[in-house]
Design an enzyme around this catalytic site. Structure first.
Site, short mmCIF file in Angstrom:
data_model
loop_
_atom_site.label_atom_id
_atom_site.label_comp_id
_atom_site.label_asym_id
_atom_site.label_seq_id
_atom_site.Cartn_x
_atom_site.Cartn_y
_atom_site.Cartn_z
N TYR A 128 -31.09 3.44 78.30
CA TYR A 128 -31.19 3.82 76.90
C TYR A 128 -29.91 4.51 76.44
CZ TYR A 128 -31.95 8.80 78.00
OH TYR A 128 -31.80 10.10 78.43
N ARG A 151 -21.08 2.68 77.29
CA ARG A 151 -21.90 3.22 78.37
C ARG A 151 -23.16 2.37 78.60
NH1 ARG A 151 -23.69 9.34 78.05
NH2 ARG A 151 -25.01 8.44 76.41
N ARG A 187 -46.47 -7.61 88.15
CA ARG A 187 -45.96 -6.47 88.91
C ARG A 187 -45.55 -6.86 90.33
NH1 ARG A 187 -47.39 -2.26 92.36
NH2 ARG A 187 -46.18 -0.37 91.95
N LYS A 220 -27.66 5.82 82.81
CA LYS A 220 -28.58 6.41 81.82
C LYS A 220 -29.90 5.64 81.81
CE LYS A 220 -28.39 8.53 77.22
NZ LYS A 220 -28.78 9.87 77.64
N GLU A 248 -25.73 19.58 85.74
CA GLU A 248 -25.72 19.43 84.27
C GLU A 248 -27.01 20.01 83.72
OE1 GLU A 248 -25.70 15.23 83.18
OE2 GLU A 248 -26.91 14.73 84.93
N LEU A 271 -24.46 12.55 84.33
CA LEU A 271 -24.25 11.50 83.34
C LEU A 271 -22.87 11.70 82.69
CD1 LEU A 271 -25.94 9.20 81.91
CD2 LEU A 271 -25.99 10.76 79.98
N1 PDD Z 1 -29.37 12.98 76.73
N2 PDD Z 1 -26.74 14.58 80.80
C1 PDD Z 1 -28.00 14.11 80.71
C2 PDD Z 1 -28.87 14.17 81.91
C3 PDD Z 1 -28.46 13.59 79.47
O1 PDD Z 1 -29.71 13.12 79.40
C4 PDD Z 1 -27.61 13.59 78.35
C5 PDD Z 1 -28.02 13.04 77.01
C6 PDD Z 1 -26.30 14.09 78.51
C7 PDD Z 1 -25.30 14.11 77.38
O2 PDD Z 1 -24.82 12.82 77.11
P1 PDD Z 1 -24.35 12.40 75.65
O3 PDD Z 1 -23.29 13.36 75.23
O4 PDD Z 1 -23.81 11.04 75.85
O5 PDD Z 1 -25.57 12.45 74.78
C8 PDD Z 1 -25.90 14.56 79.75
C9 PDD Z 1 -29.82 12.35 75.51
C10 PDD Z 1 -29.29 13.01 74.28
C11 PDD Z 1 -31.32 12.24 75.52
O6 PDD Z 1 -31.84 11.88 76.58
O7 PDD Z 1 -31.98 12.46 74.50
#
Ligand code: PDD
Length: 284
Positions: A32, A51, A99, A147, A179, A204
């Site tokens: 996503y 990405r 499945r 992601k 993170e 990420l």
């Molecule tokens: N999440 N690290 C993780 C684990 C994340 O899920 C996210 C973003 C980030 C920041 O990435 P970016 O700057 O590309 O949004 C870092 C999104 C916003 C979400 O899951 O809603």
């Protein structure tokens, strides 16, 4: 009622359907992106597309839609739902099959779903008052650089933070901060150096992280990409997170220890301003 996008069709949200055999549902076999919208325009959109393709390549997922089509769908949803400030969520899964742990990507049609969420991003209680963080052990899998929609542990970490009276969690592996539950983590040292963990399979590669670092470097801010411990973070002058939905979010306490006098720090707020100004100039 919102209009959402499912596999080629714009439909009212209560009519949108995905199969119970979708591998996204059964195996979290999907990826996503979340892109921010300000003034009806997409922030950092080309980087989010890059990405998406990287995540797809790493998992052997097929991206059938072109980048132009994906941008057009984003714009159509922003327009149909009248989104001025908010986010567009885009999810792509391997598709539908009976499945089985084994899969044959070529014989499947990927599932593509997008929806919008209207919400304030520029003026929020986090941007004004900052957020409190608690540390939680990072027990996620070894490919946090992809992601994927496999978000149970980050959800549990956030709930753990809430149950401890905090706003969010920072994940810690071997004493070092990886993170945030859904953001990248930064600290600011006493002499104004911004520190964040280098990219690896452990985090990420945040789009906001990378954009902010290039804007900050261009204005002469010193940046160190190195690991830092949760103890160093508690001693830091300031701390903040970056993500597409928060931009630059000030952290005002870690595990109950106050930072920058319990208020958003000046370096953090300067970086927030820089990020918003610069990313708006490049908005799509
Ligand atoms: N999440 N690290 C993780 C684990 C994340 O899920 C996210 C973003 C980030 C920041 O990435 P970016 O700057 O590309 O949004 C870092 C999104 C916003 C979400 O899951 O809603």
């Amino acid at each position: 009622m919102r209009t959402v996008y499912v596999n080629g069709a714009y439909v009212p949200e209560n009519e949108a359907r995905v199969s119970v055999f979708d591998r996204g549902f059964l195996f979290a076999d999907g990826i996503y992106e979340v892109a921010a919208v300000i003034g009806g325009k997409l922030i950092d959109f080309p980087a989010h597309l890059n990405r998406l393709h990287r995540s797809a390549d790493e998992l052997g997922l097929r991206v059938d839609a072109s980048n132009e089509e994906l941008l057009a769908i984003h714009r159509e949803l922003i327009s149909r739902n009248g989104i001025s400030e908010g986010v567009v969520y885009m999810q792509m899964t391997r598709g539908v099959a009976d499945r089985d742990f084994a899969y044959d990507t070529d014989s499947m049609e990927p599932t593509l779903v997008l929806f919008t969420q209207s919400r304030p991003l520029l003026e929020t209680s986090t941007s004004k008052n900052g957020m409190s963080i608690v540390s939680v052990e990072d027990i996620r899998w070894g490919r946090c650089d992809i992601k994927t929609v496999q978000l149970l542990y980050p959800s549990m970490a956030k709930m753990e933070a809430r149950s401890r009276g905090a706003d969010d969690a920072w994940l810690v592996r071997d004493g070092m901060v990886t993170e945030g539950s859904s953001s990248n983590a930064f600290i600011v040292t006493g002499n104004g150096i911004i520190v964040t963990r280098p990219l690896s399979n452990a985090i990420l590669p945040g789009i906001t992280r990378s954009a902010l670092m290039s804007y900050a470097a261009a204005t002469g801010t010193r940046i160190a990409e190195r690991t830092f411990s949760i103890e160093e973070a508690k001693d830091a002058a300031e701390a903040f997170v970056t993500s597409a939905s928060v931009f630059v979010g000030p952290v005002i306490s870690i595990d109950g220890v106050e930072l920058s006098g319990g208020k958003p720090g000046p370096v953090t707020m300067g970086l927030r301003k820089t990020y918003i100004t610069e990313s708006l100039k490049r908005a799509n």
